[in-house]
Design a protein around this motif. Structure first.
Motif, PDB file in Angstrom:
ATOM      1  N   VAL A   1       4.316   1.692  -7.322  1.00  0.00           N
ATOM      2  CA  VAL A   1       3.788   2.952  -7.593  1.00  0.00           C
ATOM      3  C   VAL A   1       2.518   3.178  -7.222  1.00  0.00           C
ATOM      4  CG1 VAL A   1       3.590   4.795  -9.611  1.00  0.00           C
ATOM      5  CG2 VAL A   1       5.478   3.110  -9.511  1.00  0.00           C
ATOM      6  N   CYS A   2       2.165   4.181  -6.636  1.00  0.00           N
ATOM      7  CA  CYS A   2       0.768   4.687  -6.336  1.00  0.00           C
ATOM      8  C   CYS A   2      -0.103   5.048  -7.570  1.00  0.00           C
ATOM      9  CB  CYS A   2       0.899   5.322  -5.137  1.00  0.00           C
ATOM     10  SG  CYS A   2      -1.204   5.906  -4.604  1.00  0.00           S
ATOM     11  N   PRO A   3      -1.089   4.448  -7.910  1.00  0.00           N
ATOM     12  CA  PRO A   3      -1.926   5.009  -8.940  1.00  0.00           C
ATOM     13  C   PRO A   3      -2.608   6.166  -8.742  1.00  0.00           C
ATOM     14  CG  PRO A   3      -2.908   2.867  -8.183  1.00  0.00           C
ATOM     15  CD  PRO A   3      -1.739   3.155  -7.411  1.00  0.00           C
ATOM     16  N   SER A   4      -2.850   6.278  -7.342  1.00  0.00           N
ATOM     17  CA  SER A   4      -3.628   7.429  -7.166  1.00  0.00           C
ATOM     18  C   SER A   4      -2.871   8.739  -6.928  1.00  0.00           C
ATOM     19  CB  SER A   4      -4.325   7.153  -5.564  1.00  0.00           C
ATOM     20  OG  SER A   4      -5.166   8.386  -5.180  1.00  0.00           O
ATOM     21  N   CYS A   5      -1.966   8.634  -6.091  1.00  0.00           N
ATOM     22  CA  CYS A   5      -0.939   9.906  -5.810  1.00  0.00           C
ATOM     23  C   CYS A   5       0.234  10.029  -6.700  1.00  0.00           C
ATOM     24  CB  CYS A   5      -0.844  10.391  -4.276  1.00  0.00           C
ATOM     25  SG  CYS A   5       0.444   9.173  -3.590  1.00  0.00           S
ATOM     26  N   GLY A   6       0.628   9.002  -6.928  1.00  0.00           N
ATOM     27  CA  GLY A   6       1.911   8.995  -7.927  1.00  0.00           C
ATOM     28  C   GLY A   6       3.138   8.625  -7.274  1.00  0.00           C
TER      29      GLY A   6
ATOM     30  N   PHE B   1       0.844  -1.160  -0.096  1.00  0.00           N
ATOM     31  CA  PHE B   1       0.095  -0.120   0.037  1.00  0.00           C
ATOM     32  C   PHE B   1       0.834   1.378   0.046  1.00  0.00           C
ATOM     33  CE2 PHE B   1      -2.522  -3.254   2.042  1.00  0.00           C
ATOM     34  CZ  PHE B   1      -3.668  -3.223   1.245  1.00  0.00           C
ATOM     35  N   CYS B   2       0.264   2.421  -0.788  1.00  0.00           N
ATOM     36  CA  CYS B   2       1.006   3.567  -0.486  1.00  0.00           C
ATOM     37  C   CYS B   2       1.133   4.097   1.043  1.00  0.00           C
ATOM     38  CB  CYS B   2       0.143   4.627  -1.499  1.00  0.00           C
ATOM     39  SG  CYS B   2       0.795   6.201  -1.388  1.00  0.00           S
ATOM     40  N   VAL B   3       2.178   4.529   1.035  1.00  0.00           N
ATOM     41  CA  VAL B   3       2.399   5.133   2.372  1.00  0.00           C
ATOM     42  C   VAL B   3       1.659   6.561   2.511  1.00  0.00           C
ATOM     43  CG1 VAL B   3       4.444   3.604   2.899  1.00  0.00           C
ATOM     44  CG2 VAL B   3       4.830   6.084   2.548  1.00  0.00           C
ATOM     45  N   GLN B   4       1.586   7.108   1.697  1.00  0.00           N
ATOM     46  CA  GLN B   4       0.982   8.592   1.672  1.00  0.00           C
ATOM     47  C   GLN B   4      -0.541   8.537   1.588  1.00  0.00           C
ATOM     48  OE1 GLN B   4       3.928  11.848   0.048  1.00  0.00           O
ATOM     49  NE2 GLN B   4       2.968  10.721  -1.648  1.00  0.00           N
ATOM     50  N   CYS B   5      -1.079   7.745   0.933  1.00  0.00           N
ATOM     51  CA  CYS B   5      -2.446   7.750   0.850  1.00  0.00           C
ATOM     52  C   CYS B   5      -3.331   6.284   1.018  1.00  0.00           C
ATOM     53  CB  CYS B   5      -2.950   8.320  -0.340  1.00  0.00           C
ATOM     54  SG  CYS B   5      -2.854   7.230  -1.972  1.00  0.00           S
ATOM     55  N   GLY B   6      -2.514   5.273   1.065  1.00  0.00           N
ATOM     56  CA  GLY B   6      -3.232   3.837   1.708  1.00  0.00           C
ATOM     57  C   GLY B   6      -3.836   3.270   0.333  1.00  0.00           C
TER      58      GLY B   6
HETATM   59 ZN   LIG Z   1      -0.545   7.243  -2.889  1.00  0.00          ZN
END
Ligand SMILES: [Zn+2]
Length: 168
Positions: A29-34, A9-14
């Motif tokens: 890579v986070c598809p939501s926040c990059g 999981f993205c550590v910035q937005c989950g």
């Molecule tokens: Zn993210």
């Protein structure tokens, strides 16, 4: 089984991450926040403690090479200095207080999946404490360089062979 460097999981937005090529390599890579996950190299420190012609070794309780012997060693925590990491690992695994005196060798590259990318080998001297195994070692003993027990890692074998060769 997940590798230690794998994250889900993205550590910035989950958001669940995707494996994508970024900066020349497949990375989470986070598809939501990059956000892109870069795994940092792992640094470990090991200590050679000699008394006359005997070297202090610890027996591993964890795989790989469970039951085989190696130098007191472990990973550095971020924010820790090299002497602090060496002293902490020796204290945890052998009960002994030490000071480090000399850089003996540096190894790079992982010897196994859970190993370090950079391994610093220092010479240490005992300054206090009482010999008692602990943490990820179930025995801590001095061994004559002429009759070493089964050794866990190539880095350990090479280090001890070099000490015997150079008689230092
Ligand atoms: Zn993210």
């Amino acid at each position: 089984m997940k590798k230690p460097d794998e994250i889900s999981f993205c550590v910035q937005c989950g958001t669940p991450v995707r494996q994508e090529e970024k900066f020349g390599k497949i990375r989470p890579v986070c598809p939501s926040c990059g956000w892109v996950y870069f795994s940092d190299p792992k640094v470990a420190v090991a200590v050679v403690i000699l008394e006359d012609d005997r070297v202090l070794l610890v027996r591993r309780v964890n795989p790989p090479h469970k039951g085989e012997w190696t130098l007191p060693a472990g990973f550095m925590d971020s924010g820790e200095s090299i002497p602090e990491a060496a002293q902490r690992e020796c204290r945890e695994e052998t009960g002994l207080e030490i000071k480090i005196t000399e850089l003996l060798d540096v190894f790079s590259g992982r010897e196994h999946e859970h190993g370090s990318d950079i391994l610093l080998i220092y010479r240490g001297e005992i300054t206090g404490g009482v010999l008692k195994s602990g943490d990820d070692a179930d025995q801590a003993e001095f061994f004559s360089m002429n009759s070493l027990p089964p050794l866990a890692f190539a880095a350990t074998r090479i280090t001890l062979q070099n000490i015997i060769k150079e008689n230092r």
